[in-house]
Design an enzyme around this catalytic site. Sequence first.
Site, PDB file in Angstrom:
ATOM      1  N   GLY A 102       3.351  -1.323   0.043  1.00 53.28           N
ATOM      2  CA  GLY A 102       1.897  -1.434  -0.061  1.00 53.28           C
ATOM      3  C   GLY A 102       1.358  -2.190   1.133  1.00 53.28           C
ATOM      4  O   GLY A 102       2.104  -2.905   1.816  1.00 53.28           O
TER       5      GLY A 102
ATOM      6  N   GLN B  74      -4.472  -7.617   5.503  1.00 49.15           N
ATOM      7  CA  GLN B  74      -3.247  -7.960   6.240  1.00 49.15           C
ATOM      8  C   GLN B  74      -3.284  -7.490   7.688  1.00 49.15           C
ATOM      9  O   GLN B  74      -2.529  -7.994   8.517  1.00 49.15           O
ATOM     10  CB  GLN B  74      -2.016  -7.350   5.546  1.00 49.15           C
ATOM     11  CG  GLN B  74      -1.716  -7.999   4.203  1.00 49.15           C
ATOM     12  CD  GLN B  74      -0.588  -7.286   3.501  1.00 49.15           C
ATOM     13  OE1 GLN B  74      -0.794  -6.236   2.896  1.00 49.15           O
ATOM     14  NE2 GLN B  74       0.610  -7.820   3.583  1.00 49.15           N
TER      15      GLN B  74
ATOM     16  N   CYS C  26       6.349  -9.954   0.359  1.00 52.93           N
ATOM     17  CA  CYS C  26       5.082  -9.642   1.034  1.00 52.93           C
ATOM     18  C   CYS C  26       5.329  -9.556   2.533  1.00 52.93           C
ATOM     19  O   CYS C  26       6.001 -10.420   3.098  1.00 52.93           O
ATOM     20  CB  CYS C  26       4.052 -10.731   0.733  1.00 52.93           C
ATOM     21  SG  CYS C  26       2.448 -10.429   1.503  1.00 52.93           S
ATOM     22  N   LEU C  27       4.775  -8.525   3.162  1.00 51.53           N
ATOM     23  CA  LEU C  27       4.940  -8.366   4.611  1.00 51.53           C
ATOM     24  C   LEU C  27       4.283  -9.520   5.375  1.00 51.53           C
ATOM     25  O   LEU C  27       4.642  -9.783   6.515  1.00 51.53           O
ATOM     26  CB  LEU C  27       4.347  -7.028   5.063  1.00 51.53           C
ATOM     27  CG  LEU C  27       5.073  -5.777   4.531  1.00 51.53           C
ATOM     28  CD1 LEU C  27       4.273  -4.526   4.851  1.00 51.53           C
ATOM     29  CD2 LEU C  27       6.488  -5.674   5.094  1.00 51.53           C
TER      30      LEU C  27
ATOM     31  N   HIS D  80      -0.983  -6.992  -6.476  1.00 54.11           N
ATOM     32  CA  HIS D  80      -0.636  -7.805  -5.300  1.00 54.11           C
ATOM     33  C   HIS D  80      -1.598  -7.479  -4.142  1.00 54.11           C
ATOM     34  O   HIS D  80      -2.090  -8.387  -3.461  1.00 54.11           O
ATOM     35  CB  HIS D  80       0.827  -7.495  -4.939  1.00 54.11           C
ATOM     36  CG  HIS D  80       1.329  -8.080  -3.671  1.00 54.11           C
ATOM     37  ND1 HIS D  80       2.355  -9.007  -3.633  1.00 54.11           N
ATOM     38  CD2 HIS D  80       1.005  -7.860  -2.361  1.00 54.11           C
ATOM     39  CE1 HIS D  80       2.606  -9.328  -2.369  1.00 54.11           C
ATOM     40  NE2 HIS D  80       1.808  -8.644  -1.582  1.00 54.11           N
ATOM     41  N   GLU D  81      -1.895  -6.183  -3.963  1.00 56.60           N
ATOM     42  CA  GLU D  81      -2.787  -5.774  -2.859  1.00 56.60           C
ATOM     43  C   GLU D  81      -4.228  -6.200  -3.135  1.00 56.60           C
ATOM     44  O   GLU D  81      -4.937  -6.627  -2.225  1.00 56.60           O
ATOM     45  CB  GLU D  81      -2.728  -4.257  -2.639  1.00 56.60           C
ATOM     46  CG  GLU D  81      -1.354  -3.651  -2.391  1.00 56.60           C
ATOM     47  CD  GLU D  81      -0.520  -4.374  -1.363  1.00 56.60           C
ATOM     48  OE1 GLU D  81      -1.076  -5.102  -0.534  1.00 56.60           O
ATOM     49  OE2 GLU D  81       0.712  -4.213  -1.407  1.00 56.60           O
TER      50      GLU D  81
ATOM     51  N   HIS E  22      -4.717  -9.631  -2.143  1.00 54.26           N
ATOM     52  CA  HIS E  22      -4.946  -9.780  -0.695  1.00 54.26           C
ATOM     53  C   HIS E  22      -6.435  -9.605  -0.376  1.00 54.26           C
ATOM     54  O   HIS E  22      -6.996 -10.345   0.430  1.00 54.26           O
ATOM     55  CB  HIS E  22      -4.162  -8.730   0.094  1.00 54.26           C
ATOM     56  CG  HIS E  22      -2.730  -9.075   0.373  1.00 54.26           C
ATOM     57  ND1 HIS E  22      -2.355 -10.210   1.056  1.00 54.26           N
ATOM     58  CD2 HIS E  22      -1.575  -8.408   0.100  1.00 54.26           C
ATOM     59  CE1 HIS E  22      -1.028 -10.228   1.184  1.00 54.26           C
ATOM     60  NE2 HIS E  22      -0.531  -9.141   0.602  1.00 54.26           N
TER      61      HIS E  22
HETATM   62  O1  GNR Z   1       6.620  -4.287   0.469  1.00 56.78           O
HETATM   63  C1  GNR Z   1       6.229  -4.956  -0.483  1.00 56.78           C
HETATM   64  N1  GNR Z   1       7.012  -5.073  -1.583  1.00 56.78           N
HETATM   65  C2  GNR Z   1       6.577  -5.634  -2.774  1.00 56.78           C
HETATM   66  C3  GNR Z   1       7.545  -5.903  -3.727  1.00 56.78           C
HETATM   67  C4  GNR Z   1       7.189  -6.441  -4.945  1.00 56.78           C
HETATM   68  C5  GNR Z   1       5.855  -6.692  -5.210  1.00 56.78           C
HETATM   69  C6  GNR Z   1       4.885  -6.432  -4.262  1.00 56.78           C
HETATM   70  C7  GNR Z   1       5.248  -5.899  -3.055  1.00 56.78           C
HETATM   71  S1  GNR Z   1       4.027  -5.534  -1.878  1.00 56.78           S
HETATM   72  C8  GNR Z   1       4.935  -5.671  -0.400  1.00 56.78           C
HETATM   73  C9  GNR Z   1       4.101  -5.213   0.777  1.00 56.78           C
HETATM   74  C10 GNR Z   1       2.929  -6.159   0.952  1.00 56.78           C
HETATM   75  O2  GNR Z   1       3.035  -7.266   1.392  1.00 56.78           O
HETATM   76  N2  GNR Z   1       1.793  -5.761   0.500  1.00 56.78           N
HETATM   77  O3  GNR Z   1       0.733  -6.576   0.551  1.00 56.78           O
HETATM   78 NI    NI Z   2       1.504  -8.568   0.501  1.00 55.42          NI
END
Ligand code: GNR
Ligand code: NI
Length: 180
Positions: free
Chosen positions: A46, A51, A91-92, A133-134, A137
């Site tokens: 995601g 980001q 999270c990236l 999660h997104e 952000h």
């Molecule tokens: O790549 C991602 N893996 C992930 C794994 C578990 C819960 C959420 C994520 S999102 C993350 C990519 C990212 O940072 N998205 O904002």
């Molecule tokens: Ni993230």
Amino acid sequence: MTRLTILEYPDPRLRTVAQPVETVDDELRTLIDAMFETMYASKGIGLAATQVNVHRRLLVTDVSEEHDRPLVFVNPEVVAREEIGTAQEGCLSVPGIYEDVERAQRIRVRALGRDGKPFEMDAEGLLAVCVQHEIDHLDGKLFVDYLSELKRQRIRKKLEKERKLRGNERAPVRSTAPAI
Ligand code: GNR
Ligand code: NI
């Protein structure tokens, strides 16, 4: 091929609250394509516009193994949530850190698609977690905000140290001496 730069914690720009998208046009679709390229190249499932330093309410996901289930959510809203559970997140923008977070494991989400048309969909498991999660952000929130202050401080120190070792040319210029 456009790979965008992903902001990393504790970059204060990750705290920006994104504004709604007014029109889904070709300019936005160009950004969407670049976000998918960036997400796939970074092995993420995601990516939120926040980001890549674009403060508009837009996120992309693909939780499939084959990278054949790209989903676009413009102005997303969670309209129902069920079954709170714990799952490990990464999270990236917080590279190399994986921690358990509690979230709804089933949600219904309403958004506009790549074509600007409204849709609703049910999501469960990894996709449900990823969409929440997104959306966090887009609200300037990170998964580390759910952890203890102590854990968050350790993560921040670790990432700052790693960044220094990497010699990150994108690191912000310090105007004062480090507070160590
Ligand atoms: O790549 C991602 N893996 C992930 C794994 C578990 C819960 C959420 C994520 S999102 C993350 C990519 C990212 O940072 N998205 O904002
Ligand atoms: Ni993230």
